[in-house]
Design a protein around this motif. Structure first.
Motif, short mmCIF file in Angstrom:
data_model
loop_
_atom_site.label_atom_id
_atom_site.label_comp_id
_atom_site.label_asym_id
_atom_site.label_seq_id
_atom_site.Cartn_x
_atom_site.Cartn_y
_atom_site.Cartn_z
N SER A 168 36.66 38.87 43.07
CA SER A 168 35.49 39.02 42.20
C SER A 168 35.37 40.44 41.68
O SER A 168 34.97 40.66 40.54
CB SER A 168 34.22 38.64 42.96
OG SER A 168 34.20 37.27 43.25
N GLN A 169 35.71 41.41 42.50
CA GLN A 169 35.61 42.80 42.09
C GLN A 169 36.69 43.18 41.07
O GLN A 169 36.40 43.86 40.09
CB GLN A 169 35.72 43.71 43.33
CG GLN A 169 35.66 45.18 43.03
CD GLN A 169 34.28 45.63 42.63
OE1 GLN A 169 33.28 45.07 43.08
NE2 GLN A 169 34.20 46.64 41.79
N GLY A 214 37.34 34.13 41.95
CA GLY A 214 36.94 34.42 43.33
C GLY A 214 36.28 33.23 44.00
O GLY A 214 36.55 32.92 45.16
N ASN A 223 37.75 38.39 38.36
CA ASN A 223 36.44 37.90 37.94
C ASN A 223 35.90 36.95 38.99
O ASN A 223 36.62 36.49 39.88
CB ASN A 223 36.45 37.26 36.54
CG ASN A 223 37.24 35.98 36.48
OD1 ASN A 223 37.17 35.14 37.34
ND2 ASN A 223 38.03 35.84 35.41
N MET A 224 34.63 36.65 38.89
CA MET A 224 33.95 35.87 39.91
C MET A 224 34.35 34.41 39.91
O MET A 224 34.34 33.77 40.97
CB MET A 224 32.44 36.00 39.73
CG MET A 224 31.64 35.54 40.89
SD MET A 224 29.92 35.98 40.62
CE MET A 224 29.25 35.58 42.19
N PHE A 233 37.26 36.35 48.23
CA PHE A 233 36.22 36.23 47.20
C PHE A 233 35.74 37.60 46.75
O PHE A 233 35.62 37.87 45.55
CB PHE A 233 35.04 35.41 47.75
CG PHE A 233 33.82 35.48 46.88
CD1 PHE A 233 33.76 34.78 45.69
CD2 PHE A 233 32.73 36.25 47.26
CE1 PHE A 233 32.63 34.85 44.88
CE2 PHE A 233 31.61 36.33 46.46
CZ PHE A 233 31.56 35.62 45.27
#
Length: 163
Positions: free
Chosen positions: A107-108, A115, A111-112, A103
């Motif tokens: 996310s980093q 994630g 994208n979230m 995740f």
């Protein structure tokens, strides 16, 4: 340790202290109490304010107070329900850690949304049953919460879409 009293030729148990620490319900309550106390005490480093004009420490203090009440209820409840032995699997802990790391990395760098989906689908491998429908529902709900935090609270989250 048990304290028993004989009354009217009947043995009455007053106290029972044979509850060992191998109780899942008791340990959940104690862990929740420790987390609540840690965040509650940390909240005092910030100005608390009042309910009419809240300071930055009021929200964590209130939430940790609620968590502490839940922990106390859980600890007390563990004395009256059947003891559930503590059982954990290193494999499941590793799966959850991999899901959290996936995740964070996705996310980093991507994208979230992706994630969140990846975290949900990986972490449910550690459970007893696997349902892609349930995983999809959980993912959609968590994505909705992320967008609500982004648009309603103004949090800067790596979510796709027009800003």
């Amino acid at each position: 340790m048990t304290r028993e009293v004989v009354a009217n030729n009947e043995k009455v148990t007053l106290f029972r202290f044979d509850h060992d620490m191998n109780d899942q319900n008791l340990l959940k309550g104690l862990l929740l109490a420790a987390v609540a106390l840690a965040f509650g005490l940390g909240a005092f480093r910030y100005p608390i304010g009042a309910f009419s004009r809240a300071g930055p420490g009021l929200f964590p203090l209130v939430i940790s107070g609620i968590l502490l009440l839940i922990a106390i209820v859980s600890i007390i409840r563990s004395r009256f329900v059947e003891r559930v032995p503590l059982d954990f699997s290193i494999k499941n802990i590793v799966i959850i850690m991999i899901a959290l790391c996936a995740f964070a990395v996705v996310s980093q760098y991507v994208n979230m949304v992706l994630g969140i989906v990846l975290m949900v689908f990986i972490s449910t491998i550690a459970g007893d049953n696997y349902s892609w429908r349930r995983n999809t529902k959980i993912s959609v709900a968590l994505i909705a919460v992320a967008y609500a935090f982004h648009y309603l609270l103004g949090l800067n989250l790596p979510l796709p879409g027009p800003y």
